[in-house]
Write an enzyme that holds these catalytic residues in place. Structure first.
Site, PDB file in Angstrom:
ATOM      1  N   LYS A  42       4.839   4.036   6.535  1.00  0.00           N
ATOM      2  CA  LYS A  42       4.056   2.799   6.647  1.00  0.00           C
ATOM      3  C   LYS A  42       3.803   2.433   8.105  1.00  0.00           C
ATOM      4  O   LYS A  42       3.333   1.331   8.406  1.00  0.00           O
ATOM      5  CB  LYS A  42       4.740   1.687   5.878  1.00  0.00           C
ATOM      6  CG  LYS A  42       4.435   1.868   4.394  1.00  0.00           C
ATOM      7  CD  LYS A  42       5.284   1.101   3.452  1.00  0.00           C
ATOM      8  CE  LYS A  42       4.950   1.570   2.033  1.00  0.00           C
ATOM      9  NZ  LYS A  42       5.988   1.320   1.073  1.00  0.00           N
TER      10      LYS A  42
ATOM     11  N   PRO B 164       0.827  -1.219   0.000  1.00  0.00           N
ATOM     12  CA  PRO B 164       0.000   0.000   0.000  1.00  0.00           C
ATOM     13  C   PRO B 164       0.858   1.265   0.000  1.00  0.00           C
ATOM     14  O   PRO B 164       1.958   1.263   0.537  1.00  0.00           O
ATOM     15  CB  PRO B 164      -0.795  -0.115   1.297  1.00  0.00           C
ATOM     16  CG  PRO B 164      -0.013  -1.033   2.165  1.00  0.00           C
ATOM     17  CD  PRO B 164       0.777  -1.930   1.267  1.00  0.00           C
ATOM     18  N   GLU B 165       0.355   2.320  -0.630  1.00  0.00           N
ATOM     19  CA  GLU B 165       1.070   3.592  -0.683  1.00  0.00           C
ATOM     20  C   GLU B 165       0.338   4.610   0.188  1.00  0.00           C
ATOM     21  O   GLU B 165      -0.737   4.321   0.711  1.00  0.00           O
ATOM     22  CB  GLU B 165       1.187   4.044  -2.138  1.00  0.00           C
ATOM     23  CG  GLU B 165       1.894   2.978  -2.960  1.00  0.00           C
ATOM     24  CD  GLU B 165       2.121   3.350  -4.421  1.00  0.00           C
ATOM     25  OE1 GLU B 165       2.240   4.535  -4.727  1.00  0.00           O
ATOM     26  OE2 GLU B 165       2.201   2.427  -5.237  1.00  0.00           O
TER      27      GLU B 165
ATOM     28  N   ARG C 275      11.746  -2.435  -9.492  1.00  0.00           N
ATOM     29  CA  ARG C 275      10.350  -1.976  -9.546  1.00  0.00           C
ATOM     30  C   ARG C 275      10.014  -1.451 -10.932  1.00  0.00           C
ATOM     31  O   ARG C 275      10.811  -0.785 -11.570  1.00  0.00           O
ATOM     32  CB  ARG C 275      10.124  -0.871  -8.506  1.00  0.00           C
ATOM     33  CG  ARG C 275      10.650  -1.171  -7.095  1.00  0.00           C
ATOM     34  CD  ARG C 275       9.870  -2.227  -6.366  1.00  0.00           C
ATOM     35  NE  ARG C 275       8.459  -1.946  -6.220  1.00  0.00           N
ATOM     36  CZ  ARG C 275       7.943  -1.182  -5.249  1.00  0.00           C
ATOM     37  NH1 ARG C 275       8.729  -0.578  -4.379  1.00  0.00           N
ATOM     38  NH2 ARG C 275       6.633  -1.003  -5.180  1.00  0.00           N
TER      39      ARG C 275
END
Ligand SMILES: [Zn+2]
Length: 272
Positions: free
Chosen positions: A53, A2-3, A262
């Site tokens: 996070k 998740p961002e 990525r």
């Protein structure tokens, strides 16, 4: 992974369930935290805020529960004292009369006062949070000009939480597209105008994604594609996940490249 926008939405859900309500019970799995069960259960939660996070759940006595989900931690919001069927281990539970907020599997949990928050190694290492309303475009712009970042590749900088906190992989591609900047550039390679635009979009796009629950594309374009029966993945983003699809602006084929491990997506025409 998740961002920032997704983490902030998850924090909102937890806040909605337990904020400003009498707490009936708190459970910590770790022995070292047991002493805080009673201390915190007599308080109320006043805010739930993401920090990168990690999450800070602040109580009315100014203590905060710090938790970092790392790869496996997961929150569940349930009716009070009801538990999901799972093999995961319950690590933290905050119960109110109607709802329970349950954290499973996370191993990095602490109770901190403000002085401890100020010197916490992870929290202290984070760059300005692009989703924090207090963070300004000028601050982000200054970050790009900072000597320690000025000569580093934008593709890796935009994922670096010490540089800016809250951006992740889909946001990286989207921010670079909207700023019309090629992913191979470094801040030093950009014009002043490009860096100003980049700083602006590094704030605008994540906040937009937060308010639209994940849509970074122009809303008019997205609505038009949606009305034409296109799936969410076709209209959600400008470029991310759209390899070999036509650019929404110029119809050039979107390219996918790997930077580090990525994936990044860009339009070779708009971002030439
Ligand atoms: Zn294009």
């Amino acid at each position: 992974m998740p961002e920032g926008p997704e983490i902030k939405l998850a924090a909102d859900k937890i806040a909605k369930a337990i904020c400003n309500l009498p707490i009936t019970d708190i459970f910590f799995a770790f022995d070292t935290l047991k002493e805080f069960e009673k201390i915190l259960a007599s308080q109320q939660v006043v805010s739930v805020k993401p920090k990168g996070k990690a999450l800070l759940i602040r109580f009315s006595n100014s203590l905060s529960i710090y938790s970092h989900n790392q790869l496996y931690g997961v929150w569940h919001i349930r009716a009070a004292k009801s538990y999901p069927t799972t093999n995961r281990q319950l690590r933290l539970a905050i119960h109110t009369e109607k709802k329970s907020a349950l954290l499973y599997s996370a191993s990095d949990i602490a109770v901190l006062n403000d002085a401890e928050i100020a010197v916490h190694p992870f929290l202290k290492s984070l760059g300005p949070d692009v989703l924090d309303e207090a963070t300004t475009i000028e601050q982000v712009h200054a970050r790009f000009l900072d000597q320690q970042f000025y000569r580093r590749g934008l593709a890796s900088l935009l994922l670096n939480q010490q540089f800016l906190c809250g951006l992740g992989n889909y946001l990286r591609s989207e921010v670079l597209f909207v700023a019309r900047i090629n992913p191979s550039l470094r801040p030093v390679d950009c014009t002043t105008m490009q860096l100003e635009k980049l700083a602006e979009m590094a704030i605008v796009i994540p906040r937009k994604s937060y308010f639209t629950k994940g849509i970074t594309n122009d809303i008019t374009i997205a609505n038009k594609l949606k009305a034409a029966g296109q799936p969410r993945q076709a209209y959600r983003h400008w470029v991310f996940g759209r390899e070999n699809q036509p650019c929404h602006i110029c119809s050039t084929t979107i390219i996918k490249r790997m930077f580090g491990s990525r994936r990044i997506y860009y339009c070779p025409q708009c971002q030439s």
